[in-house]
Scaffold this motif. Structure first.
Motif, PDB file in Angstrom:
ATOM      1  N   ARG A   1       0.697  -1.119   0.075  1.00  0.00           N
ATOM      2  CA  ARG A   1       0.104   0.179   0.047  1.00  0.00           C
ATOM      3  C   ARG A   1       0.854   1.227  -0.010  1.00  0.00           C
ATOM      4  N   ILE A   2       0.639   2.049  -1.022  1.00  0.00           N
ATOM      5  CA  ILE A   2       1.622   3.415  -0.986  1.00  0.00           C
ATOM      6  C   ILE A   2       0.530   4.704  -1.137  1.00  0.00           C
ATOM      7  N   ARG A   3       1.059   5.484  -0.313  1.00  0.00           N
ATOM      8  CA  ARG A   3       0.486   6.836  -0.350  1.00  0.00           C
ATOM      9  C   ARG A   3       1.410   7.982  -0.909  1.00  0.00           C
ATOM     10  N   VAL A   4       1.297   8.524  -2.128  1.00  0.00           N
ATOM     11  CA  VAL A   4       2.058   9.409  -2.675  1.00  0.00           C
ATOM     12  C   VAL A   4       1.697  10.837  -2.721  1.00  0.00           C
ATOM     13  N   PRO A   5       1.759  11.895  -2.100  1.00  0.00           N
ATOM     14  CA  PRO A   5       1.013  13.251  -2.241  1.00  0.00           C
ATOM     15  C   PRO A   5       1.392  13.880  -3.570  1.00  0.00           C
ATOM     16  N   LEU A   6       0.355  14.345  -4.059  1.00  0.00           N
ATOM     17  CA  LEU A   6       0.405  14.742  -5.132  1.00  0.00           C
ATOM     18  C   LEU A   6       0.247  16.171  -5.297  1.00  0.00           C
ATOM     19  N   SER A   7       0.529  16.885  -6.453  1.00  0.00           N
ATOM     20  CA  SER A   7       0.540  18.453  -6.483  1.00  0.00           C
ATOM     21  C   SER A   7      -0.994  18.812  -6.516  1.00  0.00           C
ATOM     22  N   ARG A   8      -1.293  19.911  -6.211  1.00  0.00           N
ATOM     23  CA  ARG A   8      -2.452  20.506  -6.306  1.00  0.00           C
ATOM     24  C   ARG A   8      -2.666  21.047  -7.686  1.00  0.00           C
TER      25      ARG A   8
ATOM     26  N   LEU B   1       0.981  10.847 -11.165  1.00  0.00           N
ATOM     27  CA  LEU B   1       0.240   9.511 -11.307  1.00  0.00           C
ATOM     28  C   LEU B   1       0.950   8.789 -12.279  1.00  0.00           C
ATOM     29  N   GLY B   2       1.082   9.072 -13.483  1.00  0.00           N
ATOM     30  CA  GLY B   2       1.425   8.420 -14.531  1.00  0.00           C
ATOM     31  C   GLY B   2       3.217   7.815 -14.259  1.00  0.00           C
ATOM     32  N   LEU B   3       3.746   8.719 -13.491  1.00  0.00           N
ATOM     33  CA  LEU B   3       5.157   8.107 -12.997  1.00  0.00           C
ATOM     34  C   LEU B   3       4.917   7.010 -11.888  1.00  0.00           C
ATOM     35  N   VAL B   4       3.958   7.328 -11.029  1.00  0.00           N
ATOM     36  CA  VAL B   4       3.764   6.087 -10.011  1.00  0.00           C
ATOM     37  C   VAL B   4       3.303   4.801 -10.796  1.00  0.00           C
ATOM     38  N   LEU B   5       2.523   4.859 -11.734  1.00  0.00           N
ATOM     39  CA  LEU B   5       2.302   3.921 -12.508  1.00  0.00           C
ATOM     40  C   LEU B   5       3.249   2.875 -13.066  1.00  0.00           C
TER      41      LEU B   5
ATOM     42  N   ALA C   1      -3.357  -8.875 -20.199  1.00  0.00           N
ATOM     43  CA  ALA C   1      -2.070  -8.114 -20.015  1.00  0.00           C
ATOM     44  C   ALA C   1      -2.703  -6.626 -19.672  1.00  0.00           C
ATOM     45  N   LEU C   2      -2.130  -5.841 -19.077  1.00  0.00           N
ATOM     46  CA  LEU C   2      -2.292  -4.446 -18.708  1.00  0.00           C
ATOM     47  C   LEU C   2      -1.746  -3.597 -19.998  1.00  0.00           C
ATOM     48  N   ASP C   3      -2.622  -2.508 -20.134  1.00  0.00           N
ATOM     49  CA  ASP C   3      -2.503  -1.800 -21.330  1.00  0.00           C
ATOM     50  C   ASP C   3      -0.964  -0.845 -21.247  1.00  0.00           C
ATOM     51  N   ARG C   4      -0.292  -1.394 -22.181  1.00  0.00           N
ATOM     52  CA  ARG C   4       1.200  -0.660 -22.031  1.00  0.00           C
ATOM     53  C   ARG C   4       1.401   0.511 -23.322  1.00  0.00           C
ATOM     54  N   ARG C   5       1.039   1.524 -22.803  1.00  0.00           N
ATOM     55  CA  ARG C   5       1.133   2.634 -23.857  1.00  0.00           C
ATOM     56  C   ARG C   5       2.460   3.369 -23.943  1.00  0.00           C
ATOM     57  N   ALA C   6       3.176   3.544 -24.849  1.00  0.00           N
ATOM     58  CA  ALA C   6       4.261   4.266 -24.933  1.00  0.00           C
ATOM     59  C   ALA C   6       4.112   5.785 -24.568  1.00  0.00           C
ATOM     60  N   GLY C   7       5.085   6.190 -23.597  1.00  0.00           N
ATOM     61  CA  GLY C   7       5.449   7.513 -23.226  1.00  0.00           C
ATOM     62  C   GLY C   7       4.958   7.891 -22.022  1.00  0.00           C
TER      63      GLY C   7
ATOM     64  N   ALA D   1      -0.051  16.702 -11.168  1.00  0.00           N
ATOM     65  CA  ALA D   1      -0.656  15.608 -10.369  1.00  0.00           C
ATOM     66  C   ALA D   1      -0.644  14.499 -11.335  1.00  0.00           C
ATOM     67  N   ARG D   2      -1.189  14.646 -12.760  1.00  0.00           N
ATOM     68  CA  ARG D   2      -1.483  13.539 -13.548  1.00  0.00           C
ATOM     69  C   ARG D   2      -0.082  12.957 -13.976  1.00  0.00           C
ATOM     70  N   ARG D   3       1.069  13.982 -14.222  1.00  0.00           N
ATOM     71  CA  ARG D   3       2.131  13.412 -14.471  1.00  0.00           C
ATOM     72  C   ARG D   3       3.008  12.444 -13.245  1.00  0.00           C
TER      73      ARG D   3
END
Length: 115
Positions: free
Chosen positions: A62-69, A78-82, A109-115, A74-76
């Motif tokens: 279980r992980i808790r990551v503080p996100l930017s306001r 979340l993408g990095l966490v994934l 399989a997980l959706d593996r998108r480039a980028g 915040a979306r970037r």
């Protein structure tokens, strides 16, 4: 008036392991080790627990990551966490590829998108 009966379920109890807590966290078919906690900067936290469900051991994370306001940041984040979670899963699977390959084959399989 008809009487309804409830089916009775029985589960085979699994014995405690040498690492489980032997307290309220253990159930009939589930055993858990004490939590291992890693605190990060700015309020982040990861909690890792070893779990045995039936006859399979897992690491529950279980992980808790503080996100930017700021929404874009915040979306970037979340993408990095994934991305890092996928790298973690791949690294762990590389240690025991034969044992883990069979489990992964049963799941899509997980959706593996480039980028």
């Amino acid at each position: 008036m008809a009487a309804r009966t409830m089916a009775r379920f029985s589960r085979t109890e699994t014995p405690h392991t040498n690492w489980c807590t032997r307290d309220h966290r253990c159930g009939v078919t589930l055993h858990q080790a004490p939590d291992v906690i890693a605190d990060g900067p700015l309020g982040g936290r990861a909690v890792i627990t070893r779990v045995r469900a039936a006859d399979v051991d897992y690491a529950e994370i279980r992980i808790r990551v503080p996100l930017s306001r700021t929404e874009d940041t915040a979306r970037r984040q979340l993408g990095l966490v994934l991305h890092l979670c996928r790298e973690l899963l791949a690294a762990v699977a590389a240690i025991r590829p034969a044992a883990l390959r069979g489990r992964a084959a049963d799941r899509p399989a997980l959706d593996r998108r480039a980028g």
